[in-house]
Design a protein around this motif. Structure first.
Motif, PDB file in Angstrom:
ATOM      1  N   GLY A 212       0.783  -1.236   0.000  1.00 20.57           N
ATOM      2  CA  GLY A 212       0.000   0.000   0.000  1.00 20.57           C
ATOM      3  C   GLY A 212       0.807   1.275   0.000  1.00 20.57           C
ATOM      4  N   GLY A 213       2.101   1.183   0.241  1.00 21.33           N
ATOM      5  CA  GLY A 213       2.925   2.400   0.259  1.00 21.33           C
ATOM      6  C   GLY A 213       3.795   2.451   1.486  1.00 21.33           C
ATOM      7  N   LEU A 214       5.109   2.566   1.277  1.00 16.82           N
ATOM      8  CA  LEU A 214       6.050   2.508   2.387  1.00 16.82           C
ATOM      9  C   LEU A 214       5.983   3.745   3.272  1.00 16.82           C
ATOM     10  N   ASP A 215       5.546   4.863   2.686  1.00  9.74           N
ATOM     11  CA  ASP A 215       5.537   6.110   3.444  1.00  9.74           C
ATOM     12  C   ASP A 215       4.587   6.070   4.637  1.00  9.74           C
ATOM     13  N   SER A 216       3.657   5.139   4.609  1.00 11.87           N
ATOM     14  CA  SER A 216       2.682   5.067   5.698  1.00 11.87           C
ATOM     15  C   SER A 216       3.220   4.305   6.908  1.00 11.87           C
ATOM     16  N   ASN A 217       4.378   3.676   6.765  1.00  8.11           N
ATOM     17  CA  ASN A 217       4.931   2.858   7.849  1.00  8.11           C
ATOM     18  C   ASN A 217       6.037   3.640   8.566  1.00  8.11           C
ATOM     19  N   GLU A 218       5.715   4.155   9.751  1.00  2.33           N
ATOM     20  CA  GLU A 218       6.681   4.949  10.513  1.00  2.33           C
ATOM     21  C   GLU A 218       7.876   4.117  10.960  1.00  2.33           C
ATOM     22  N   ASN A 219       7.638   2.842  11.232  1.00  2.00           N
ATOM     23  CA  ASN A 219       8.734   1.969  11.649  1.00  2.00           C
ATOM     24  C   ASN A 219       9.776   1.841  10.539  1.00  2.00           C
ATOM     25  N   TYR A 220       9.287   1.689   9.307  1.00  3.20           N
ATOM     26  CA  TYR A 220      10.193   1.594   8.155  1.00  3.20           C
ATOM     27  C   TYR A 220      11.013   2.873   8.006  1.00  3.20           C
ATOM     28  N   LYS A 221      10.362   4.016   8.137  1.00  2.39           N
ATOM     29  CA  LYS A 221      11.067   5.295   7.988  1.00  2.39           C
ATOM     30  C   LYS A 221      12.144   5.467   9.058  1.00  2.39           C
ATOM     31  N   ARG A 222      11.870   4.962  10.240  1.00  2.00           N
ATOM     32  CA  ARG A 222      12.858   5.063  11.326  1.00  2.00           C
ATOM     33  C   ARG A 222      14.089   4.208  10.999  1.00  2.00           C
ATOM     34  N   VAL A 223      13.868   3.021  10.452  1.00  2.00           N
ATOM     35  CA  VAL A 223      14.989   2.165  10.075  1.00  2.00           C
ATOM     36  C   VAL A 223      15.823   2.834   8.982  1.00  2.00           C
ATOM     37  N   CYS A 224      15.160   3.477   8.041  1.00  2.00           N
ATOM     38  CA  CYS A 224      15.873   4.185   6.962  1.00  2.00           C
ATOM     39  C   CYS A 224      16.793   5.260   7.528  1.00  2.00           C
ATOM     40  N   GLU A 225      16.327   5.969   8.549  1.00  2.00           N
ATOM     41  CA  GLU A 225      17.151   7.008   9.176  1.00  2.00           C
ATOM     42  C   GLU A 225      18.392   6.399   9.827  1.00  2.00           C
TER      43      GLU A 225
END
Length: 364
Positions: A212-225
Motif C-alpha cells: 500500500g505504500g512505504l511512506d505510511s509505515n513509521e517503523n520503516y522510515k525510522r529504520v531508513c534514518e
C-alpha cells in the motif's frame, strides 16, 4: 557469497529464509526455534543467462550462487552467552554480510521478546551485543600487540589504531563506520569483527503496508534514518508475502506481483542490494559446453577474473576476448559482433565490467 540472516526472535527471519531458499527451515512463534543455523544455497536470478542459453543452446547453464545462513534469534545478553548467544555469534563471523531482519509490523498473535514493536530499540539490542563481542576480541588483540611492541616497534601504529577502534566500539559505533587507511583496513580484516561486516536492514512489514505504500509505515522510515546514518542498506520486504509466492512458477509469480503493483520479488531485490553492498559484479562465459555467470569484485582485472575459472587461466593469461552483453544480444551472434568489430582483445590491465561476455586465451 555467504549472507547471514540475524535478528531478534520472532521477527520473521526463518519465514524470510524459507521463502527465498525454499529450504523448509522450521518457523514457529517462540524464541530459539532455530538452534543450529539453517543453510540454503540459492541461484542468483540473472535474465542474461536465459538469453545466452537461448542463443548457444549449451549442455548446461550455471548461475552464480549465494549461500544464506539463518542464524538463531539473538537476545539481550547474547555476548555473555544468554540464549546460547556465544554459539550464535560464532556463526555470524563466517558470513560476508549481515541481513538484519527488523520487525516493522503489528500482530498481537506473534510474541515480541520485548512486548512491543520498536525497530530502533531492536536494532540497538542486536548491535550492542555484536559490539560487546567485538570489544572482547579487540581487547585480546591489544594485549597481544602490546607484548609484541616490546621487541618490535613497528607494532606501535597498529596498537594506536586498535585503541582508536576500542574507543569507537565503547561509544557504540560499529567497526564498519570507523575511517581507516589501507594498513588499518588490513589490521581490521585480521580481527574479523562482527560489526565490521556490511549490513542490509530487512524491514519485515505487513502485506498491507508493503503493497500500500512505504511512506505510511513509521517503523520503516525510522529504520531508513538509522541505516543512512551508518551507510547501511535498507530492504523493505514482506516475509509472509514472499512465503506465499515462493512455491509459484515464474509466470504465476510475475502475475501475482503485478497485481500488487510490485516489480520484483524479494530474492531479486535482496541479491541486487547484496551485490551493491559488497561491491560485486558478474561476468559471463558462453559456449556450447556451458553458459555461466562468475561473481567478482568490482575493479578486478582480466587475469584475476580468469583465475576464478581456474588458476591456470590466470597463470598463463594471454588476452581476453570481450564483448558487452547488450551488444551481443542486439547483434544476435558472436560472428555478427566480430563483423561489426565489437569483440575487443584486452590485455592484463583490463578492468572487468558487469555483463562482459568473455573468452580467455591462456597458455601454460
Amino acid at each position: 557469497m555467504k549472507l547471514g540472516i540475524v535478528g531478534l526472535p520472532n521477527v520473521g527471519k526463518s519465514t524470510l529464509f524459507n521463502a527465498i531458499t525454499n529450504a523448509g527451515a522450521q518457523s514457529a512463534n517462540y524464541p530459539f526455534c532455530t538452534i543450529e543455523p539453517n543453510v540454503g544455497v540459492v541461484a542468483v536470478p540473472d535474465e542474461r543467462l536465459d538469453k545466452l542459453t537461448e542463443m548457444y543452446n549449451p549442455v548446461k547453464t550455471t548461475p552464480a550462487v549465494i549461500e544464506f545462513v539463518d542464524i538463531a534469534g539473538l537476545v539481550r545478553g547474547a555476548s555473555r552467552g544468554e540464549g546460547l548467544g556465544n554459539k550464535f555469534l560464532s556463526h555470524i563471523r563466517e558470513v560476508d554480510a549481515i541481513i538484519h531482519v527488523v520487525r516493522c509490523f503489528e500482530n498481537s498473535d506473534i510474541v515480541h521478546v520485548d512486548a512491543s514493536i520498536d525497530p530502533a530499540r531492536d536494532i540497538e539490542t542486536i548491535n550492542l551485543e555484536l559490539i560487546f563481542s567485538d570489544m572482547e576480541m579487540v581487547e585480546r588483540r591489544i594485549d597481544r600487540v602490546t607484548k609484541q611492541l616490546k621487541g618490535d616497534k613497528k607494532c606501535a601504529a597498529e596498537l594506536e589504531f586498535l585503541k582508536r577502534l576500542q574507543a569507537s566500539l565503547e561509544s557504540s559505533i560499529p567497526a564498519r563506520n570507523l575511517e581507516c587507511d589501507e594498513n588499518e583496513k588490513a589490521w581490521l580484516a585480521e580481527i574479523a569483527l562482527l560489526t565490521a561486516k556490511p549490513v542490509i536492514y530487512a524491514c519485515n512489514m505487513s502485506e498491507e503496508d508493503f503493497a500500500g505504500g512505504l511512506d505510511s509505515n513509521e517503523n520503516y522510515k525510522r529504520v531508513c534514518e538509522i541505516a543512512q546514518a551508518e551507510n547501511s542498506e535498507v530492504l523493505p520486504i514482506c516475509a509472509e508475502l514472499e512465503a506465499e509466492i515462493s512455491s509459484l512458477d515464474k509466470e504465476e509469480k510475475e502475475m501475482f506481483l503485478a497485481d500488487l503493483g510490485i516489480e520484483q520479488g524479494g530474492l531479486d531485490r535482496l541479491v541486487q542490494k547484496s551485490y551493491a553492498l559488497l561491491g560485486l559484479i558478474s561476468y559471463l562465459t558462453a559456449g556450447q559446453p556451458e553458459v555461466r555467470a562468475w561473481t567478482i569484485t568490482k575493479g578486478t582485472k582480466a587475469p584475476q577474473a580468469a583465475g576464478k575459472i581456474h588458476t591456470d587461466f590466470e597463470r598463463g593469461f594471454i588476452r581476453a576476448e570481450v564483448i558487452a552483453y547488450d551488444d551481443l544480444i542486439a547483434l544476435g551472434s558472436l560472428a555478427a559482433a566480430k563483423e561489426k568489430g565489437l569483440v575487443r582483445s584486452e590485455g592484463k590491465e583490463y578492468v572487468m565490467n558487469d555483463g562482459d561476455v568473455v573468452l580467455f586465451r591462456f597458455n601454460v
